[in-house]
Scaffold this motif. Sequence first.
Motif, PDB file in Angstrom:
ATOM      1  N   GLU A 617      11.368  28.491   3.516  1.00 58.65           N
ATOM      2  CA  GLU A 617      10.836  28.673   2.161  1.00 58.65           C
ATOM      3  C   GLU A 617      11.735  28.007   1.128  1.00 58.65           C
ATOM      4  O   GLU A 617      11.272  27.310   0.216  1.00 58.65           O
ATOM      5  CB  GLU A 617      10.715  30.169   1.835  1.00 58.65           C
ATOM      6  N   LEU A 618      13.043  28.222   1.242  1.00 56.30           N
ATOM      7  CA  LEU A 618      13.978  27.682   0.260  1.00 56.30           C
ATOM      8  C   LEU A 618      14.027  26.161   0.332  1.00 56.30           C
ATOM      9  O   LEU A 618      14.029  25.477  -0.701  1.00 56.30           O
ATOM     10  CB  LEU A 618      15.368  28.282   0.482  1.00 56.30           C
ATOM     11  N   THR A 619      14.062  25.634   1.545  1.00 58.10           N
ATOM     12  CA  THR A 619      14.090  24.177   1.699  1.00 58.10           C
ATOM     13  C   THR A 619      12.842  23.544   1.096  1.00 58.10           C
ATOM     14  O   THR A 619      12.913  22.496   0.434  1.00 58.10           O
ATOM     15  CB  THR A 619      14.211  23.802   3.185  1.00 58.10           C
ATOM     16  N   ALA A 620      11.698  24.168   1.305  1.00 58.23           N
ATOM     17  CA  ALA A 620      10.444  23.646   0.742  1.00 58.23           C
ATOM     18  C   ALA A 620      10.491  23.661  -0.779  1.00 58.23           C
ATOM     19  O   ALA A 620      10.030  22.715  -1.442  1.00 58.23           O
ATOM     20  CB  ALA A 620       9.267  24.480   1.251  1.00 58.23           C
ATOM     21  N   LEU A 621      11.044  24.722  -1.370  1.00 55.29           N
ATOM     22  CA  LEU A 621      11.132  24.802  -2.829  1.00 55.29           C
ATOM     23  C   LEU A 621      12.035  23.705  -3.385  1.00 55.29           C
ATOM     24  O   LEU A 621      11.661  23.000  -4.336  1.00 55.29           O
ATOM     25  CB  LEU A 621      11.665  26.178  -3.245  1.00 55.29           C
ATOM     26  N   VAL A 622      13.218  23.519  -2.794  1.00 52.04           N
ATOM     27  CA  VAL A 622      14.146  22.495  -3.290  1.00 52.04           C
ATOM     28  C   VAL A 622      13.541  21.106  -3.096  1.00 52.04           C
ATOM     29  O   VAL A 622      13.652  20.234  -3.981  1.00 52.04           O
ATOM     30  CB  VAL A 622      15.503  22.623  -2.570  1.00 52.04           C
ATOM     31  N   SER A 623      12.893  20.878  -1.958  1.00 53.74           N
ATOM     32  CA  SER A 623      12.275  19.573  -1.708  1.00 53.74           C
ATOM     33  C   SER A 623      11.192  19.270  -2.725  1.00 53.74           C
ATOM     34  O   SER A 623      11.072  18.134  -3.218  1.00 53.74           O
ATOM     35  CB  SER A 623      11.694  19.540  -0.292  1.00 53.74           C
ATOM     36  N   LYS A 624      10.402  20.272  -3.068  1.00 56.22           N
ATOM     37  CA  LYS A 624       9.343  20.065  -4.062  1.00 56.22           C
ATOM     38  C   LYS A 624       9.931  19.729  -5.437  1.00 56.22           C
ATOM     39  O   LYS A 624       9.436  18.850  -6.142  1.00 56.22           O
ATOM     40  CB  LYS A 624       8.471  21.315  -4.164  1.00 56.22           C
ATOM     41  N   LEU A 625      11.004  20.431  -5.796  1.00 55.91           N
ATOM     42  CA  LEU A 625      11.622  20.174  -7.101  1.00 55.91           C
ATOM     43  C   LEU A 625      12.163  18.754  -7.169  1.00 55.91           C
ATOM     44  O   LEU A 625      11.956  18.038  -8.160  1.00 55.91           O
ATOM     45  CB  LEU A 625      12.736  21.190  -7.359  1.00 55.91           C
ATOM     46  N   THR A 626      12.891  18.339  -6.126  1.00 55.41           N
ATOM     47  CA  THR A 626      13.460  16.987  -6.144  1.00 55.41           C
ATOM     48  C   THR A 626      12.360  15.932  -6.059  1.00 55.41           C
ATOM     49  O   THR A 626      12.469  14.862  -6.672  1.00 55.41           O
ATOM     50  CB  THR A 626      14.450  16.817  -4.986  1.00 55.41           C
ATOM     51  N   ALA A 627      11.277  16.227  -5.321  1.00 51.75           N
ATOM     52  CA  ALA A 627      10.158  15.276  -5.243  1.00 51.75           C
ATOM     53  C   ALA A 627       9.475  15.119  -6.592  1.00 51.75           C
ATOM     54  O   ALA A 627       8.926  14.044  -6.896  1.00 51.75           O
ATOM     55  CB  ALA A 627       9.161  15.750  -4.191  1.00 51.75           C
ATOM     56  N   ASP A 628       9.507  16.166  -7.404  1.00 52.73           N
ATOM     57  CA  ASP A 628       8.905  16.099  -8.740  1.00 52.73           C
ATOM     58  C   ASP A 628       9.832  15.464  -9.759  1.00 52.73           C
ATOM     59  O   ASP A 628       9.535  15.463 -10.964  1.00 52.73           O
ATOM     60  CB  ASP A 628       8.541  17.517  -9.215  1.00 52.73           C
ATOM     61  N   GLY A 629      10.983  14.961  -9.288  1.00 56.51           N
ATOM     62  CA  GLY A 629      11.900  14.269 -10.193  1.00 56.51           C
ATOM     63  C   GLY A 629      12.923  15.159 -10.872  1.00 56.51           C
ATOM     64  O   GLY A 629      13.629  14.705 -11.776  1.00 56.51           O
ATOM     65  N   GLU A 630      13.032  16.411 -10.432  1.00 53.87           N
ATOM     66  CA  GLU A 630      14.015  17.307 -11.040  1.00 53.87           C
ATOM     67  C   GLU A 630      15.435  16.907 -10.615  1.00 53.87           C
ATOM     68  O   GLU A 630      15.686  16.619  -9.447  1.00 53.87           O
ATOM     69  CB  GLU A 630      13.753  18.754 -10.611  1.00 53.87           C
ATOM     70  N   ARG A 631      16.348  16.924 -11.574  1.00 55.35           N
ATOM     71  CA  ARG A 631      17.761  16.644 -11.287  1.00 55.35           C
ATOM     72  C   ARG A 631      18.501  17.977 -11.209  1.00 55.35           C
ATOM     73  O   ARG A 631      18.966  18.513 -12.215  1.00 55.35           O
ATOM     74  CB  ARG A 631      18.365  15.747 -12.358  1.00 55.35           C
ATOM     75  N   ILE A 632      18.593  18.515  -9.986  1.00 51.15           N
ATOM     76  CA  ILE A 632      19.266  19.803  -9.796  1.00 51.15           C
ATOM     77  C   ILE A 632      20.766  19.584  -9.886  1.00 51.15           C
ATOM     78  O   ILE A 632      21.343  18.815  -9.115  1.00 51.15           O
ATOM     79  CB  ILE A 632      18.886  20.423  -8.440  1.00 51.15           C
ATOM     80  N   THR A 633      21.408  20.254 -10.839  1.00 47.75           N
ATOM     81  CA  THR A 633      22.837  20.038 -11.082  1.00 47.75           C
ATOM     82  C   THR A 633      23.699  21.236 -10.692  1.00 47.75           C
ATOM     83  O   THR A 633      24.911  21.100 -10.551  1.00 47.75           O
ATOM     84  CB  THR A 633      23.081  19.735 -12.567  1.00 47.75           C
TER      85      THR A 633
END
Length: 992
Positions: A617-633
Amino acid sequence: MEPAAVIGHSQGEIAAAVVAGGLSLEDGARVVALRSRALLALSGGGGMVSVSLPVAEVRERLAAWEGRISVAAVNGPSSVVVSGEPEALEELLASCTEQDIRAKKIAVDYASHSAQVELIEAELAELLAGVTPTSGQVPFYSTLTGGLLDDTTGLDGGYWYRNLRSTVEFEQAVRAAAGDGLGVFIEVSPHPVLNLGLQETFDAAGSEAVALGTLRRNEDEARRFMTSLAEAHVHGVELDWQAVFAGQQATHVDLPTYPFQRQRYWPEAMALPVAGPVDPADAQFWEAVEQGDLAALAATLDLEEVPGSPLGEVLPALSSWRRQRRETVAADSWRYRISWKPLTENTASLSGTWLLVAPGTGAGGDAVEAVAEGLREQGAEVVRCMPGDVLDRATLAGELTEALGDRTAVAGVLSLCALDEEPAPGLPEATAGLVATLVLTQALGDADVTAPLWCLTRGAVSTGPADVPARPAQAQVWGLGRVAALEHPDRWGGLIDLPEVLDERAVARLGALLAAGGDEDQLAVRSAGVFARRLLPAPTTASGRAWEPEGTVLLTGGTGAIGVRAARWLGGSGADHIVLIGRRGLRAPGAERLRDELAETGVRVTIAACDVADREELTALVSKLTADGERITAVLHAAGELDDGVVDALTPERLAHALRAKVAGARNLHEATRELDLSAFVLFSGVAGTVGGAGQGAFAAAGAYLDAFAEHRGDLGLAATSLAWGPWAEGGPALDDDTFLERASRRGLAALPTGSALTALCRAVAQDGPAQVVADIAWDRFGPALTAARPSPLIGDVPQMREIARAAEQAGGTGADDAAEFRRAVAELSDVELGQMLLELVRTEAAGALGYTDVEAIGPKRPFRDLGFESLTAVELRNRLSTRTGLRLPVTLAFDHPTPVILAGFLKSEAGRDAEPQAVPVLAELDRLEASLATLSADRTARLRITARLRDILAGWDEEPAGGDGAAVAEKLQSASADEVLAFIDNELGAS
């Protein structure tokens, strides 16, 4: 008032489902609830019996009536309802009566939740076929599944049949709800019947939740209901008072004009230390700045206040700088770090019998063999015990006893169980080594093995920058062990971390440490020597460096107590997008309100329903965020589950439950973000994981893991900071609970203001050191509380503790002196005097444990539970009494002996001064006399007559063994006044 959640119970679950909005009444659910009982009665009759035993013991007993009696409901840790055939139930009742087990018949003529329900399955299926479940509006905890139902559309006819047939898992459902943060449970009924089970479940789970009712039989309904509303209000439930008083002529009244008479228990805020005398003009200047008082500031500077003057523009900046400076100074003063002190090596020789407990799986085989052989070569007799995969304390206690055979003297117990890092069978959240260590600690007590337990790990801790923990999972044993040392000081040895290269020299050093004993109990053996763990103030830096959030920030536990505060701060400190991660997402209480509040500030907010302990679940959430162009800092990991309690009461299941979010969550966050360029990876730990804390074994294990894991990430070149927090004033990683804050304050841990704590977070992230403690510690209270049961070299080098030790040495008097004085009193005092002395000792130490300044607050016959004792304060009372008496006392002392009078009697027997058997009936008569005296009025003539009679009786009490002091007591009573005699009776018999 909207409910936070609904917990169904048996047939009442139908009504609960209606409240939750998950069941339509159009199809006759109410009729089903009524007719099902009639159908059960027609199915052959039956009955129910309530038994006051844990469910495991009840199931064992029911083997004698297999198929005739079933477990109908588990209402709490020691409250079980069984159902079945009337004849079998009568046999069970008789069996319980013979063994003095509380059991009673319930006034019903049917046996739901038993095999008899299967006789009417077809008819029930027909009746329930029309039930139409809908999606619920509030969280629904099912007593069929024992947990939260994410979707109540599954409450169909099949569900209700299973509900009627299966065991009611009420305790499990309550544990799940309490574990999700629900703190107030209201039983809506004409008389509370579940509150006891609720409270017992809270106690067993270490939860501070409360159980309330609505009505009670034989009480005025309106008055009782208003009282119940008031109880809910004071426990934080928001009430719609307009609805409560609708249709009534309710008016506000002024408070009394006289001042409240109260005694303050809260410590006053301490002023910041100053380097020298303060110039009054300086003080006046800074006071004006802090208050933002332009006129006062102008007067202090001998300037005229001119509208639009530059001073008005400077004042806000000065005020802000002053406030930030104070917060920075405070934040730096709260920071501590772990250091390792090299010790002078000794050459003590090992001897005696040592019990070596090794993993039954064969984990760490090379280390086990090396240690066993090395100890034998040094002169010890090594007895090995290798428990199997499935561990329970009773089985392990038997295996320990069998391994020791007829050996009565054991020098020590050495455990290498921690080396097994594989998941425990059926409990993937916990390692097999941690579970084995917990069960071993408990089983040693069950087997009456009092030799000190030493737990060995390998690569669990870091003694310096070049010595990074290779196996952070084993650090959990260090957290659990620090708590066990406080709760079982009599049978705890310590923790020793072994090096990767376990050569003959390292094993020799291990043997020398075990042989020497001493106070050091947190040690590491390395190729360079032996090191002891120390807590020291973290060095302050001149730079004002602080971490500043930006971009997208992930915050776990985002809708919890601490998460809400952190989210608001992130929104105002530079983060563009805040992703709040929680299992319930927008269904969490207050989640939508928080989202809207943050959105109004202009920050983007996403509240994601994601279980951080679920890797996929967590990996899918992070992957979706980065795929949407989010810059997780950045990542802030504040999620956690609380299921604390004293070590002896923890079960492997509870331990795993408490570790799930913190430990598995941290590991999953690491895996999901390790390829990202993070500026911060912050793990919210707790001070209990660093120094220990009675009753917080599970929380401490999780915290120790986070500290070690942060060091492990740092070694990989990744951002990581683990912060072992003290309590926060507005909720925190430990408990969002005023009672917890009060207890922490008594122990010397002041609550951190939220704003200052977040300032400390930013500075800690920017400073060196992946693992830090951030706590406002009053060492004059915290130090003595931590060392009451056993010395703690860990804090011995803290400057304040050195001052305390010097002052104590100059003043004289130690715990050993107290114990010697107690032994002298036992030998010299009469039974009456010793009983009075012990009662006063118990009351005094109980008052100290609760933070009371007056011993009169502790009624001699008032139950400790009513006084506010729970697991933590019970352990503190035990530690205080152990120090004062030198006796080895159990952790459950205050619960096994529930009033000061009873506890004083227990101490008397432990000291070897039992009352004579012939005295028991006389004492019972005195109890009845005391009760009679308590009912009399204060008529002076009656008091005089009773006093004279008592004097006559005591005057004749002169035929006692030589050396007794009955004559002296009688002489004192002959000259006493009536008030003195009655006061004497109160003291001797323990009037509350």
